[in-house]
Each structure stands twice: as C-alpha cells, then as structure tokens.
Scaffold this active site. Structure first.
Site, PDB file in Angstrom:
ATOM      1  N   GLU A   1       7.360   0.269  16.459  1.00 28.35           N
ATOM      2  CA  GLU A   1       8.231   1.241  15.418  1.00 28.35           C
ATOM      3  C   GLU A   1       8.494   2.446  15.583  1.00 28.35           C
ATOM      4  O   GLU A   1       7.681   3.001  16.492  1.00 28.35           O
ATOM      5  CB  GLU A   1       7.953   0.675  13.519  1.00 28.35           C
TER       6      GLU A   1
ATOM      7  N   ASN B   1       0.826  -1.264  -0.078  1.00 28.77           N
ATOM      8  CA  ASN B   1       0.047  -0.166  -0.048  1.00 28.77           C
ATOM      9  C   ASN B   1       0.780   1.546  -0.068  1.00 28.77           C
ATOM     10  O   ASN B   1       0.418   2.335  -0.515  1.00 28.77           O
ATOM     11  CB  ASN B   1      -0.959  -0.084   1.172  1.00 28.77           C
TER      12      ASN B   1
ATOM     13  N   THR C   1      -1.071 -13.437   7.777  1.00 26.96           N
ATOM     14  CA  THR C   1       0.042 -13.416   7.559  1.00 26.96           C
ATOM     15  C   THR C   1       0.988 -13.503   8.446  1.00 26.96           C
ATOM     16  O   THR C   1       1.845 -14.201   8.911  1.00 26.96           O
ATOM     17  CB  THR C   1       0.675 -12.476   6.278  1.00 26.96           C
TER      18      THR C   1
ATOM     19  N   GLY D   1       1.973  -6.067   7.114  1.00 27.09           N
ATOM     20  CA  GLY D   1       1.239  -6.580   6.266  1.00 27.09           C
ATOM     21  C   GLY D   1       0.056  -7.109   6.931  1.00 27.09           C
ATOM     22  O   GLY D   1      -0.659  -6.475   8.090  1.00 27.09           O
TER      23      GLY D   1
ATOM     24  N   GLU E   1       3.449  -5.427  12.359  1.00 26.83           N
ATOM     25  CA  GLU E   1       2.595  -4.064  12.077  1.00 26.83           C
ATOM     26  C   GLU E   1       1.546  -4.997  11.256  1.00 26.83           C
ATOM     27  O   GLU E   1       1.514  -4.982  10.209  1.00 26.83           O
ATOM     28  CB  GLU E   1       3.395  -3.090  11.533  1.00 26.83           C
TER      29      GLU E   1
ATOM     30  N   CYS F   1      -3.323   1.484   6.366  1.00 24.63           N
ATOM     31  CA  CYS F   1      -3.720   0.904   7.647  1.00 24.63           C
ATOM     32  C   CYS F   1      -4.199   1.927   8.477  1.00 24.63           C
ATOM     33  O   CYS F   1      -5.030   1.362   9.231  1.00 24.63           O
ATOM     34  CB  CYS F   1      -2.332   0.173   8.190  1.00 24.63           C
TER      35      CYS F   1
HETATM   36  P1  NAD Z   1      -0.053  -9.367   3.151  1.00 21.69           P
HETATM   37  O1  NAD Z   1       0.217  -9.796   4.438  1.00 21.69           O
HETATM   38  O2  NAD Z   1      -0.511 -10.270   2.173  1.00 21.69           O
HETATM   39  O3  NAD Z   1       1.609  -9.254   2.563  1.00 21.69           O
HETATM   40  C1  NAD Z   1       2.748  -8.358   3.071  1.00 21.69           C
HETATM   41  C2  NAD Z   1       3.915  -8.904   2.478  1.00 21.69           C
HETATM   42  O4  NAD Z   1       4.232 -10.082   3.318  1.00 21.69           O
HETATM   43  C3  NAD Z   1       4.329  -9.138   1.263  1.00 21.69           C
HETATM   44  O5  NAD Z   1       5.712  -8.738   0.958  1.00 21.69           O
HETATM   45  C4  NAD Z   1       4.109 -10.525   1.032  1.00 21.69           C
HETATM   46  O6  NAD Z   1       4.812 -11.246  -0.006  1.00 21.69           O
HETATM   47  C5  NAD Z   1       4.553 -11.110   2.360  1.00 21.69           C
HETATM   48  N1  NAD Z   1       4.073 -12.422   2.725  1.00 21.69           N
HETATM   49  C6  NAD Z   1       2.973 -12.731   2.209  1.00 21.69           C
HETATM   50  N2  NAD Z   1       2.783 -14.180   2.930  1.00 21.69           N
HETATM   51  C7  NAD Z   1       4.038 -14.522   3.576  1.00 21.69           C
HETATM   52  C8  NAD Z   1       4.603 -15.698   4.174  1.00 21.69           C
HETATM   53  N3  NAD Z   1       3.986 -16.757   4.393  1.00 21.69           N
HETATM   54  N4  NAD Z   1       5.758 -15.373   4.775  1.00 21.69           N
HETATM   55  C9  NAD Z   1       6.482 -14.278   4.635  1.00 21.69           C
HETATM   56  N5  NAD Z   1       6.273 -13.338   3.891  1.00 21.69           N
HETATM   57  C10 NAD Z   1       4.759 -13.261   3.351  1.00 21.69           C
HETATM   58  O7  NAD Z   1      -0.184  -7.989   3.134  1.00 21.69           O
HETATM   59  P2  NAD Z   1      -0.550  -6.880   1.918  1.00 21.69           P
HETATM   60  O8  NAD Z   1      -1.961  -7.484   1.414  1.00 21.69           O
HETATM   61  O9  NAD Z   1       0.553  -6.796   1.218  1.00 21.69           O
HETATM   62  O10 NAD Z   1      -0.985  -5.685   2.874  1.00 21.69           O
HETATM   63  C11 NAD Z   1      -2.063  -5.406   3.261  1.00 21.69           C
HETATM   64  C12 NAD Z   1      -2.125  -5.590   4.904  1.00 21.69           C
HETATM   65  O11 NAD Z   1      -1.012  -4.605   5.377  1.00 21.69           O
HETATM   66  C13 NAD Z   1      -3.615  -4.981   5.287  1.00 21.69           C
HETATM   67  O12 NAD Z   1      -3.936  -5.733   6.260  1.00 21.69           O
HETATM   68  C14 NAD Z   1      -2.890  -3.717   6.254  1.00 21.69           C
HETATM   69  O13 NAD Z   1      -3.716  -3.214   7.138  1.00 21.69           O
HETATM   70  C15 NAD Z   1      -1.689  -3.925   6.284  1.00 21.69           C
HETATM   71  N6  NAD Z   1      -0.714  -2.815   6.837  1.00 21.69           N
HETATM   72  C16 NAD Z   1      -0.531  -2.804   8.150  1.00 21.69           C
HETATM   73  C17 NAD Z   1       0.248  -1.540   8.162  1.00 21.69           C
HETATM   74  C18 NAD Z   1       0.670  -1.076   9.720  1.00 21.69           C
HETATM   75  O14 NAD Z   1       1.753  -0.479   9.933  1.00 21.69           O
HETATM   76  N7  NAD Z   1      -0.127  -1.916  10.883  1.00 21.69           N
HETATM   77  C19 NAD Z   1       0.797  -0.747   7.510  1.00 21.69           C
HETATM   78  C20 NAD Z   1       0.590  -1.117   6.200  1.00 21.69           C
HETATM   79  C21 NAD Z   1      -0.466  -2.114   5.799  1.00 21.69           C
END
Ligand code: NAD
Length: 480
Positions: free
Chosen positions: A461, A150, A230, A226, A248, A282
């Site tokens: 963080e 994002n 995950t 993410g 996060e 997020c």
């Molecule tokens: P995601 O969990 O699908 O992916 C995030 C990252 O993790 C990607 O690089 C992905 O390739 C990797 N990943 C996926 N499966 C994995 C595994 N099994 N092992 C290791 N790495 C893996 O998330 P997304 O769809 O890319 O992002 C959206 C999500 O992120 C939303 O839920 C959003 O709220 C969250 N987010 C949180 C924050 C925060 O600061 N709390 C900030 C931004 C986004």
C-alpha cells in the site's frame, strides 16, 4: 441506545434483517451503541449501488474527484475533537493519541490520495521506428475494503482514499469492534457531496458481512488489513475468482539494539514502539534484542521508565495508556502472559489486569508488561500477542541478532538502533521484513511502499503502489 447505520447508495440505512450487534466501550465494559448485523442482502444492495455509481465516478475528471475528497479531508479536520473523542470511546485508546495521530492521519490519508491522483501518470514504451505502446491505467470497478479495530478511521481511510481517487466505487467494512468513526465518516461524505453509491459502508461481523463482500462476484479487488488467519481465509475465497488482493496482516516485529546507539533516544523511542496504542499497532516492536554489553543498562533504564507509565481513563487528556480493545482481546493477551511464565519467562513489570475506580471499574486495562528469560523459539516469541507485552533478550553478535529477528513466520517491520552506517545498511538488507526503521520508529512518508513479507501479507500500500493496485493496466500498441 444509539444505532449506527449502514451508508448505502448515499443514504443511511437500517440493515435489511433489522438485526443489531452490541457495541462496547472498552474503558467501562458497557454497551453504548448498536451496529447493523448486515448480511449478504445488505452487501448485495451496496454492490448494486456501487455498480450503478461506477460509470459516473470513473468518468468524473480526476480534478473533480480530488476536489470532493479534499472537502471530506477538510470536514475531518473541522470535526477533529468529535472524531477523536468518538475513536477513544470506541477503541479505548487515549483521546490524546486519537487527536494527535489517528484522526489527523485519517485526514492526511484522504488529502494525500486526493492530490496524488493528480500526479499519477503511466509509462510509454517506444519500439524504435515501428510502434508505440502506452499503458492505460483504468479503475477496476467495484472494490472491497476491509479494515481492523486497532487504528479504526486511520486504516479505513488508508484503503478507501486510493480506491476512490483512482475512480473505483467501494464497498467497505470497518471492524465490528470499532465501527463508530466510520459511521461519523459516512455523514461527512454526505456533507461533502460525495455522489451516491461511490462509497458504501456496510457494518457487521467478519464471518457474515465481510465474507459476503469477499465472495461477491462483482467485487473485483479486495484490500484487507487484519489477522493472518483471516487473510488466508479471504485469499482462499478470492483466488479462484481471480480477484486482485492486497493483504496487510500480522507481525512479530524485532527491535535490534546495538551498543553504539544513541542510548537516550533509543530508550525513549523503544518505550513508544513497545506500548503506543496499548501495543496494538501492527508495527510495534514486540521482541527486543539488545547487544549483551549494554543489556543490563538497557534493562534497568527501560523497566524504570515503563514502571512509571500507568493506565487510565482514555477520555482524560493526560492519559498515555488506555484500555485494550475488548474483553476477548484482554483475555487473549493475559493468556499469553500466563503462557510466557509457563515457558520460563520472568515478568519484570506489569503482568496482571488492572482495575480502576469509578466508571472505569469494569474496563479492560492491562499495564505495560516486560518479560525476560525466554527462548527465541517459544510460543511467546513466535506468535502475535498484539497487546502491551514485550520480551527482552541479549545477543552476542550481529549474525545472531539477524538470525533471531528472522526466526518467526512474520515479516512486517523491524527497528535497528546503531550509529554505524555500515551496520545499519547490512542489517536492514538482511532482515526479512517489508519495512525497516533505523534509529527511529513509525516515521511515515505516505509515498513509500508499505506492507509485509512472509505471513505478514502480500502486496504494497502507500503512494503510487496503492494507485497501481486500484487500477488495471492495459497496454495499447500502435504500429507506426
Ligand atoms: P481480524 O482479521 O479479526 O479482522 C479484520 C477485519 O476483517 C474486520 O473488519 C473483520 O470483521 C473482518 N473479517 C473477519 N473475518 C472475516 C472473513 N471471514 N471474511 C471477511 N472479513 C473478515 O483482525 P483484527 O483482530 O480486527 O485486527 C488485528 C490484526 O490486524 C492483527 O493481526 C494485526 O497485526 C493486524 N494488522 C495489520 C496491519 C498491517 O498493516 N499489516 C495493520 C493493523 C493491524
């Protein structure tokens, strides 16, 4: 077709398997580049490179590490236009947003931690007349940084910068959905003279590349941003290996609006906090709770403003709302809008995919969508949608607003609008979230702790919290 390459041991490398994945442009729906489909072999080479670089980098004076990082920050600034255009193309976000927020923030992330490390000190604990303890904060070694799509370069650098500043060597993976600016960043690191192996960027899928980073026994800490599912998966792998973890995760943030707020400022900010980056931040507020006495006034003003917002080509500097990030994500968001209607919600504006003309005719566009009439316990109000969709609902009392705000499994951020200082402090203290904004939104001081409670994550963080995460404390006790 342009090929993105891994950055390992200071070089831009093809994946060992020679396998690539298509990279889509969300605003056109077409493939425009390819990224390495890296596997555990690429990760193993990257970890080896990081291990080899660690003795040199961790023993490099902080002032020298800082100077190299400042060169990287300067290069980000010098390449603002190129990076912003690339981020917009890769993610679908308006180029104006990438240019005013994403890329400047990536630059300040690097600059902030490059200078923070110069002021990072540790404590001494003196036992009267008998001993002195001091805390020695040492870099951990090889650490893994995994980021989402994002805010691609913004969040990627937010993790890498404190890790490098503290003297660690990094194996990082950007999202496979938005890999492009991380690739450009690797070229800037080479140009800035970052020593080989200090930062390694391995592109690929989460389930293979990401999993290989998390599972590698030499990667001693993982900083992950993410989705919550995950995060749980990563924690399950990392916990038995006793890795340090910073997670996060997702959110379902409430906005609580009291009748005594500054109405005009609140409305303007609520439009932003709902739909910036197509609602894919997020920290966006997705459940808007409004004190009953101003509910109708709020609804009329909010809907009127949002109806004027239109989606457009993200490359056009005038566009304020671009495309959502992928076809799969667009379908997910649309399915939630459908669910909301089945749950009894009424769509006040938006609600359906928009088809633009010309080169954008197959792009993934969803207009800003406002829904009312939903029960606080329905799925639409409980699950993270992560798109341009908000629900609005009235509340009678402060206690009711706080109860509804806390009624999800998430606890990342909240926004409170009131001119009464007592109300502001009381509500902030009672809200279960890591961050509370009062009469503002997304106002960030990089020194402050950043993170969530409940299913929104563990660890903090930002500022010295991040430098503490990326160091291991050792107590040294000297008897006098
Ligand atoms: P995601 O969990 O699908 O992916 C995030 C990252 O993790 C990607 O690089 C992905 O390739 C990797 N990943 C996926 N499966 C994995 C595994 N099994 N092992 C290791 N790495 C893996 O998330 P997304 O769809 O890319 O992002 C959206 C999500 O992120 C939303 O839920 C959003 O709220 C969250 N987010 C949180 C924050 C925060 O600061 N709390 C900030 C931004 C986004």
């Amino acid at each position: 077709m342009e090929e993105i390459l891994n950055y390992i041991g200071g070089k831009l490398l093809e994946p060992q398997s020679n396998q690539y994945i298509d990279n889509y442009e969300p605003a056109t729906g077409s493939v425009y580049s390819q990224i390495p489909n890296s596997d555990e072999k690429d990760v193993a080479i990257a970890v080896e490179a990081a291990k080899n670089a660690f003795p040199g980098w961790s023993n490099t004076p902080a002032s020298t590490r800082s100077a190299i990082m400042i060169r990287i920050a300067d290069l980000i600034a010098a390449n603002l236009d190129t990076l912003a255009a690339a981020e917009s193309k890769d993610n679908g976000k308006p180029v104006s947003l990438a240019k005013s927020v994403d890329i400047p923030r990536a630059e300040s992330n690097i600059r902030f931690f490059a200078t923070a490390i110069l002021h990072f000190a540790s404590e001494a604990h003196i036992m009267e007349n008998s001993a002195i303890n001091y805390t020695n904060r040492k870099p951990i070694g090889v650490v893994g940084c995994i980021s989402p799509w994002n805010l691609p370069l913004y969040l990627f650098t937010w993790k890498i910068a404190p890790a490098l500043a503290a003297g660690n060597c990094v194996v990082a993976k950007p999202s496979e959905i938005t890999p492009y600016t991380a690739f450009l960043f690797s070229k800037l690191c080479i140009e800035a003279g970052l020593p080989a192996g200090v930062l390694n960027i391995v592109h690929g899928l989460g389930a293979s590349t990401g999993n290989a980073i998390v599972s590698h026994k030499s990667v001693k800490a993982i900083s992950f941003t993410g989705g919550t599912t995950t995060g749980a998966h990563i924690a399950a792998i990392a916990a038995p290996m006793f890795k340090k973890l910073s997670l996060e995760l997702g959110g379902k943030n409430p906005n609580i609006i009291f009748a005594d707020c500054d109405f005009d400022k609140m409305i303007a900010t609520t439009v932003r906090s709902s739909f910036s980056n197509q609602g894919q931040i997020c920290l966006c507020g997705s459940r808007i709770l409004v004190e009953k006495s101003i509910y109708e006034k709020f609804k009329t003003a909010f809907v009127e403003k949002v109806k004027k917002m239109s989606v457009g080509d993200p490359a056009d500097p005038e566009t304020k709302m671009g495309a959502v990030v992928s076809e799969a994500h667009m379908n997910k968001v649309l399915s939630y809008i459908e669910l909301a209607q089945k749950e009894g919600g009424k769509i006040l504006t938006g609600g359906q995919r928009v088809f633009l003309e010309g080169k954008n005719k197959n792009g993934y566009f969803i207009p800003p969508t406002i829904i009312e009439g939903l029960d606080e316990n329905c799925r639409t109000n409980k699950e993270e949608i992560f798109g341009p969709v908000v629900t609005i609902a009235p509340f009678d009392t402060e206690a009711e607003a706080v109860r509804i705000a806390n009624s999800t499994e998430y606890g990342l951020a909240a926004t409170v609008w009131t001119s009464n200082l007592n109300t502001a402090h009381r509500v902030a203290a009672n809200i279960e979230s890591g961050i509370v904004w009062i009469n503002t939104w997304l106002l960030r001081d990089l020194r402050t702790p950043f993170g969530g409670v409940k299913n929104s994550g563990v660890g903090r963080e930002g500022g010295f919290e991040a430098l503490k995460f990326f160091t291991e404390s050792q107590n040294v006790c000297i008897e006098l």
